[in-house]
Design an enzyme around this catalytic site. Structure first.
Site, PDB file in Angstrom:
ATOM      1  N   GLU A   1       5.344  -4.321   0.529  1.00  0.00           N
ATOM      2  CA  GLU A   1       4.898  -3.216  -0.042  1.00  0.00           C
ATOM      3  C   GLU A   1       6.266  -2.390  -0.440  1.00  0.00           C
ATOM      4  O   GLU A   1       7.182  -1.985   0.121  1.00  0.00           O
ATOM      5  CB  GLU A   1       4.162  -2.338   0.689  1.00  0.00           C
ATOM      6  CG  GLU A   1       3.865  -1.290   0.010  1.00  0.00           C
ATOM      7  CD  GLU A   1       2.877  -0.343   1.218  1.00  0.00           C
ATOM      8  OE1 GLU A   1       2.834  -0.676   2.289  1.00  0.00           O
ATOM      9  OE2 GLU A   1       2.892   1.053   0.702  1.00  0.00           O
TER      10      GLU A   1
ATOM     11  N   ASP B   1       2.951  -0.879   4.902  1.00  0.00           N
ATOM     12  CA  ASP B   1       3.132   0.513   5.746  1.00  0.00           C
ATOM     13  C   ASP B   1       1.848   0.622   6.623  1.00  0.00           C
ATOM     14  O   ASP B   1       0.904   0.246   6.310  1.00  0.00           O
ATOM     15  CB  ASP B   1       3.274   1.831   5.007  1.00  0.00           C
ATOM     16  CG  ASP B   1       4.427   2.029   4.135  1.00  0.00           C
ATOM     17  OD1 ASP B   1       5.525   1.251   4.624  1.00  0.00           O
ATOM     18  OD2 ASP B   1       4.614   2.770   3.196  1.00  0.00           O
TER      19      ASP B   1
ATOM     20  N   ASP C   1       0.002   2.707   7.281  1.00  0.00           N
ATOM     21  CA  ASP C   1      -1.150   3.919   6.813  1.00  0.00           C
ATOM     22  C   ASP C   1      -1.922   3.365   6.184  1.00  0.00           C
ATOM     23  O   ASP C   1      -2.276   2.414   5.697  1.00  0.00           O
ATOM     24  CB  ASP C   1      -0.166   5.065   6.356  1.00  0.00           C
ATOM     25  CG  ASP C   1       0.582   4.682   4.947  1.00  0.00           C
ATOM     26  OD1 ASP C   1       0.189   3.425   4.452  1.00  0.00           O
ATOM     27  OD2 ASP C   1       1.433   5.280   4.297  1.00  0.00           O
TER      28      ASP C   1
ATOM     29  N   ASP D   1      -2.583   3.583   2.698  1.00  0.00           N
ATOM     30  CA  ASP D   1      -2.306   3.094   1.565  1.00  0.00           C
ATOM     31  C   ASP D   1      -1.789   1.653   1.959  1.00  0.00           C
ATOM     32  O   ASP D   1      -2.012   0.773   1.100  1.00  0.00           O
ATOM     33  CB  ASP D   1      -0.981   3.810   0.918  1.00  0.00           C
ATOM     34  CG  ASP D   1      -1.667   4.992  -0.016  1.00  0.00           C
ATOM     35  OD1 ASP D   1      -2.710   4.964  -0.309  1.00  0.00           O
ATOM     36  OD2 ASP D   1      -0.699   5.860  -0.538  1.00  0.00           O
TER      37      ASP D   1
END
Ligand code: 28G
Length: 638
Positions: free
Chosen positions: A426, A499, A501, A503
């Protein structure tokens, strides 16, 4: 006489011994999947009793000790003496290995056919099994250990003569199964499917291990018609009605239900005798043939297609289609490598003619519905043309300049695909660290910019025009659709690194959606993984620890002591780690944690719904799904 009985007994024991020697042959495997299969075998017998018209309620309990109880309100397994075997029919059902009980082999039971198959297999693989039959005003009882009866069938008491049924409790043998803990969700999903497939049959499941008790209750008056409505619940249907037809031809009982939605993917599921057939077969061929022919004929007649227009392809008509094709057949023949593809040719003709006849009438009577479906199909046809042109162009291009790999790809140097892996990363910045960190010989890095295209919401032409998607397709080397060839896969592992998280999880889901829709074989054959970056870094006295969960951080803190010398960093993204940290924690094959993405064939219809629920545009079902599953999310980063 005593001798004769003894001889019989030996033969019977040999029969069940075979099941214990090679359990995989009878229930597929001894993993958790095989364990759950035991329950399905027993419930299937109750469903057969329902299909025969004598039972309408099945209750299943996961008991506190992880044993299973199944109860039906059918006629009760016959208890009289079976003269051929010289013993109670009930005992025969539980101690004689029946023909056709073999896993995956032919001869699956249907109503009126091989009723009761499978019970002896479950018995052989159970430490303990008890059966109670209510019949003729009496409760009959027998119990077994490792498949052997502890005593003859006994009468335990009286009951109302109108009250009949069978009740079975079994404890799977822990020496056979790797895992003996039942999963509520797995059973629930299968029972919902079974209830959809047998209209008006009520199946209830209760998990008595939890406080409060978890339970569910499935009963569908509309059967597979409601199954299709359920699949489309998280999508936008194109028209109100779910089309439904049923009929019998050449001894094949056929049921079809369908409804289009505004998406671009097809969700058709086929079943034979209530078992899913992910590889399709003749019943699915008949379904497709009928659909393509009926819609093209109608379109020509209604002048929605001009004489000069090409016929619509089957794929065009099936864009956004949700459908269930269910056939019941006395002696199904399964073909193909995994013996999962229906081979009976009479099923092709039966589905074809029953569907053609009734769909033709339906379209004549519902011209507005016919029109929206055909307008969508015509758009699909145009998009497919455009996509084909774009694909031909890229094919020609790569033929000219060899294999033109995407510019952003930092490829690895090793020539053996088995040793190679590709990280889908990402963001360009994390991609940069990953390029520095990687082991050049075997690890390739493909940075992906921001959110990748949601393939649930785009038509083919747009998907093929997307840069990130094009670069993944060329990097993997397998091609897609008709060109897909897994032997050309350039990497053994495709690793999604995002990541830790919300997102990141979203991006991972977008990537998985793409892989699931366009290259499902990569998932099925276990090539797709999720990288697991750490959530915390703990520094103390020049020493460093990484924690991948809150529990792990807690454990480390307990070990090293909680005091002011602890420096704890919460990683918000891959970008916060330098290259060496990224290597150490997430990419080093010696230390990293990789999660393999598993494909479960048995829950096809439900996986499909999960992807659409998460990625489609209906807000309410997504909110409900997230709430339902929120308890499994341990690290929700706000
Ligand atoms: C509770 C868990 C699973 C079942 C029946 C009912 C009959 C039956 C089952 O027959 C075939 C025939 C006799 C040996 C059939 C009852 C005809 C008349 C049945 C179940 C083979 C088995 N009356 N209900 N099997 N027999 N429920 N539920 O297993 O010779 S199995």
């Amino acid at each position: 006489m005593a001798n004769e009985y003894g001889a019989d007994q030996i033969q019977i024991l040999e029969g069940l011994e075979a099941v214990r020697k090679r359990p995989g042959m009878y229930i597929g495997s001894t993993s958790s999947r095989g364990l759950h299969h035991l329950v399905y075998e027993i419930v299937d017998n109750a469903v057969d009793e329902a299909l025969a018209g004598y039972c309408d309620i099945i209750d299943v309990f996961i008991n506190e000790d992880n044993s299973i109880t199944v109860m039906d309100n059918g006629r009760g397994i016959p208890v009289g003496i079976n003269h051929k075997a010289g013993k109670s029919a009930l005992e025969v059902v539980f101690t004689v290995l029946h023909a056709g009980g073999k896993f995956g082999g032919g001869g699956y039971k249907v109503s009126g056919g091989l009723h009761g198959v499978g019970a002896s297999v479950v018995n052989a693989l159970s430490k303990h099994l008890e059966v109670r039959v209510k019949r003729d005003g009496k409760i009959h009882f027998q119990e077994y250990e490792l498949g052997k009866p502890l005593a003859e069938v006994k009468i335990e008491g009286d009951c109302d003569p109108d009250d009949t049924g069978t009740k079975i409790t079994f404890v799977p043998d822990g020496d056979i199964f790797e895992d003996t803990v039942f999963d509520f969700e797995t059973l629930r999903t299968r029972f919902r499917e079974m209830a959809f497939l047998t209209k008006n049959l009520r199946i209830r499941l209760k998990d008595l291990r939890t406080d409060p008790v978890q339970e569910c209750d499935y009963c569908y008056e509309g059967g597979i018609k409601e199954f299709v409505a359920y699949i489309n619940e998280s999508k936008q249907p194109l028209y109100e009605d779910v089309f439904y037809c049923e009929g019998v031809k050449d001894n094949v009982k056929v049921e079809v239900a369908l409804q289009h939605n505004d998406s671009y993917t097809e969700s058709t599921y086929s079943f034979v005798n209530n078992i899913t057939t992910p590889e399709g077969g003749t019943h699915l061929e008949g379904f497709r043939r009928a659909l393509t022919k009926t819609f093209n004929d109608y379109a020509r007649n209604a002048k929605l297609l001009k004489d000069s227009d090409d016929n619509l392809s089957g794929e065009d008509i099936r864009e956004g289609l949700a459908a269930i094709v269910s056939v019941k057949i006395e002696e199904p023949q399964f073909e193909g490598q995994t013996k999962q593809k229906l081979g009976n040719s009479e099923a092709r003709g039966a589905v074809d003619s029953i569907l053609c006849e009734s769909l033709e009438v339906y379209l004549e009577q519902n011209p507005a519905t016919a029109k929206v479906i055909l307008e969508k199909s015509i758009l699909a046809q145009r998009a497919r043309d455009a996509a084909r042109k774009a694909r031909d162009l890229t094919r020609r291009k790569s033929a000219l300049d060899g294999l033109s790999l995407p510019g952003k790809l930092a490829d690895c140097s090793n020539n053996d695909p088995k040793k190679c892996e590709i990280y889908l990363v990402e963001g360009d910045s994390a991609g940069g660290s990953a390029k520095t960190a990687r082991s050049r010989d075997t690890q390739a890095i493909l940075p992906l910019r921001g959110k990748i295209l949601n393939v649930e919401k785009a038509r083919l032409d747009r998907i093929y025009a997307n840069e990130e998607i094009k670069s993944m397709i060329t990097a993997f080397g397998t091609g897609i659709h008709d060109d897909f060839d897994i032997t050309k896969l350039r990497y053994d592992k495709i690793i999604i690194m995002t990541d830790a998280d919300v997102d990141g999880a979203h991006i991972a889901t977008l990537l998985l959606t793409f892989l699931y829709r366009f290259m499902p074989e990569l998932i099925k054959q276990g090539h797709v993984y999720l990288a697991t970056p750490p959530l915390y870094k703990l520094e103390k006295n020049k020493k460093v620890w990484y924690a991948y969960s809150d529990e792990q951080l807690d454990k480390i803190l307990r070990d090293v002591g909680r005091d002011q010398n602890n420096k704890i960093q919460r990683y918000k993204g891959l970008g916060e780690m330098d290259a060496s940290q990224l290597w150490e924690t997430t990419m080093d094959p010696e230390h990293r944690i990789l999660k393999k993405v598993i494909y479960n064939e048995e829950t096809g219809a439900t996986i499909d719904k999960t992807f659409t629920t998460l990625m489609g545009d209906q807000v309410e079902p997504r909110r409900a799904f997230i709430e339902e599953n929120a308890k499994y999310v341990t690290n929700l980063d706000i």
